[in-house]
Design a protein around this motif. Structure first.
Motif, PDB file in Angstrom:
ATOM      1  N   PHE A 122       0.570  16.785  22.174  1.00 48.23           N
ATOM      2  CA  PHE A 122       0.617  16.412  23.592  1.00 48.23           C
ATOM      3  C   PHE A 122      -0.683  16.804  24.294  1.00 48.23           C
ATOM      4  O   PHE A 122      -1.253  16.016  25.060  1.00 48.23           O
ATOM      5  CB  PHE A 122       1.808  17.094  24.267  1.00 48.23           C
ATOM      6  CG  PHE A 122       1.789  17.028  25.772  1.00 48.23           C
ATOM      7  CD1 PHE A 122       2.033  15.829  26.425  1.00 48.23           C
ATOM      8  CD2 PHE A 122       1.522  18.168  26.525  1.00 48.23           C
ATOM      9  CE1 PHE A 122       2.002  15.768  27.810  1.00 48.23           C
ATOM     10  CE2 PHE A 122       1.493  18.107  27.909  1.00 48.23           C
ATOM     11  CZ  PHE A 122       1.731  16.910  28.554  1.00 48.23           C
ATOM     12  N   ILE A 123      -1.177  18.014  24.023  1.00 48.79           N
ATOM     13  CA  ILE A 123      -2.417  18.481  24.634  1.00 48.79           C
ATOM     14  C   ILE A 123      -3.582  17.588  24.231  1.00 48.79           C
ATOM     15  O   ILE A 123      -4.412  17.198  25.066  1.00 48.79           O
ATOM     16  CB  ILE A 123      -2.696  19.936  24.220  1.00 48.79           C
ATOM     17  CG1 ILE A 123      -1.655  20.869  24.855  1.00 48.79           C
ATOM     18  CG2 ILE A 123      -4.103  20.360  24.633  1.00 48.79           C
ATOM     19  CD1 ILE A 123      -1.714  22.292  24.327  1.00 48.79           C
ATOM     20  N   THR A 124      -3.653  17.236  22.950  1.00 45.40           N
ATOM     21  CA  THR A 124      -4.727  16.363  22.465  1.00 45.40           C
ATOM     22  C   THR A 124      -4.697  15.010  23.175  1.00 45.40           C
ATOM     23  O   THR A 124      -5.737  14.482  23.585  1.00 45.40           O
ATOM     24  CB  THR A 124      -4.606  16.153  20.946  1.00 45.40           C
ATOM     25  OG1 THR A 124      -4.716  17.415  20.294  1.00 45.40           O
ATOM     26  CG2 THR A 124      -5.695  15.223  20.429  1.00 45.40           C
ATOM     27  N   TYR A 125      -3.492  14.464  23.339  1.00 46.55           N
ATOM     28  CA  TYR A 125      -3.339  13.161  23.997  1.00 46.55           C
ATOM     29  C   TYR A 125      -3.828  13.231  25.447  1.00 46.55           C
ATOM     30  O   TYR A 125      -4.621  12.387  25.891  1.00 46.55           O
ATOM     31  CB  TYR A 125      -1.880  12.728  23.949  1.00 46.55           C
ATOM     32  CG  TYR A 125      -1.571  11.511  24.789  1.00 46.55           C
ATOM     33  CD1 TYR A 125      -1.919  10.237  24.343  1.00 46.55           C
ATOM     34  CD2 TYR A 125      -0.957  11.635  26.024  1.00 46.55           C
ATOM     35  CE1 TYR A 125      -1.654   9.121  25.112  1.00 46.55           C
ATOM     36  CE2 TYR A 125      -0.685  10.521  26.797  1.00 46.55           C
ATOM     37  CZ  TYR A 125      -1.036   9.270  26.342  1.00 46.55           C
ATOM     38  OH  TYR A 125      -0.776   8.171  27.112  1.00 46.55           O
ATOM     39  N   ILE A 126      -3.360  14.244  26.173  1.00 45.37           N
ATOM     40  CA  ILE A 126      -3.728  14.364  27.584  1.00 45.37           C
ATOM     41  C   ILE A 126      -5.223  14.633  27.735  1.00 45.37           C
ATOM     42  O   ILE A 126      -5.892  14.043  28.593  1.00 45.37           O
ATOM     43  CB  ILE A 126      -2.914  15.488  28.259  1.00 45.37           C
ATOM     44  CG1 ILE A 126      -1.430  15.090  28.341  1.00 45.37           C
ATOM     45  CG2 ILE A 126      -3.456  15.786  29.646  1.00 45.37           C
ATOM     46  CD1 ILE A 126      -1.160  13.861  29.169  1.00 45.37           C
ATOM     47  N   GLU A 127      -5.785  15.506  26.905  1.00 43.92           N
ATOM     48  CA  GLU A 127      -7.211  15.823  27.005  1.00 43.92           C
ATOM     49  C   GLU A 127      -8.075  14.608  26.682  1.00 43.92           C
ATOM     50  O   GLU A 127      -9.091  14.369  27.348  1.00 43.92           O
ATOM     51  CB  GLU A 127      -7.559  16.970  26.059  1.00 43.92           C
ATOM     52  CG  GLU A 127      -7.093  18.325  26.545  1.00 43.92           C
ATOM     53  CD  GLU A 127      -7.591  19.467  25.693  1.00 43.92           C
ATOM     54  OE1 GLU A 127      -7.777  20.561  26.223  1.00 43.92           O
ATOM     55  OE2 GLU A 127      -7.793  19.250  24.473  1.00 43.92           O
TER      56      GLU A 127
END
Length: 216
Positions: A122-127
């Motif tokens: 999720f963090i990778t997607y948002i970043e």
């Protein structure tokens, strides 16, 4: 077997502590035993690592080897969505596994390793999305529409941006924060969420009117 955990609260007014405790305790049934509650009051705009209660919580976790941290919601961490995501990344890198009593779309409650991996995704997607937004500043939608010779009001967001908006809304991010993140109006967000009524929330004016009526 229930797992040991700590809970972190961010309060703004009297009564918030007990209310949030009730929500977290209900979420914990059959899952966690809350060893300790930690609280910071009226400092939601202060960076997390500069809050007394938050740092006390991390110290307690280190001393007692607790890796499960419970929050009311992802958006309750900070008013700044970027700061919330950055803190999630730090917690995962330090071996902690965060959970949210509200709007927890991550899942994997019984598998900490898979949950940590899902949060990382999720963090990778948002970043990745936010980095793209910062690097590429698109022309104003109306100007772009005129250059293409199209007629009518242009779309404020493309399909990828709409998908990202729905994702961050599911994470518990407020509509006001979303408006700032995507540089759109509340009416635009409302139209995008038409097919997702559970994400639209309640208009504050309506809630305040209802509260006034009850007090009469």
């Amino acid at each position: 077997m229930k797992k040991d955990a700590v809970a972190y609260l961010v309060t703004r007014k009297r009564g918030d502590v007990e209310h949030q405790k009730e929500i977290l305790e209900e979420f914990c049934k059959y899952r966690f035993t809350i060893n300790q509650f930690f609280n910071d009051h009226r400092i939601s705009s202060t960076p997390l690592r500069k809050r007394d209660g938050y740092n006390q919580m991390l110290e307690y976790c280190q001393e007692n080897e607790i890796k499960f941290i419970l929050f009311l919601s992802l958006s309750a961490l900070s008013r700044n969505p970027d700061a919330s995501v950055e803190e999630l990344k730090l917690l995962i890198s330090e071996g902690y596994v965060p959970f949210f009593a509200r709007s927890d779309f991550i899942g994997y409650y019984d598998d900490p390793a898979l949950r940590a991996e899902a949060i990382g995704d999720f963090i990778t997607y948002i970043e990745t999305y936010m980095e793209g937004v910062k690097k590429v500043q698109p022309p104003h939608p109306r100007q772009e529409a005129l250059s293409r010779g199209t007629i009518g009001r242009p779309r404020a967001l493309n399909e990828g941006q709409i998908e990202a908006l729905i994702t961050v809304r599911r994470s518990g991010t407020s509509i006001s924060q979303i408006c700032r993140m995507f540089n759109v109006s509340r009416s635009t967000v409302s139209k995008i969420l038409t097919d997702h009524p559970e994400l639209k929330g309640e208009w504050k004016g309506k809630r305040q009117s209802a509260e006034s009526a009850e007090s009469e």
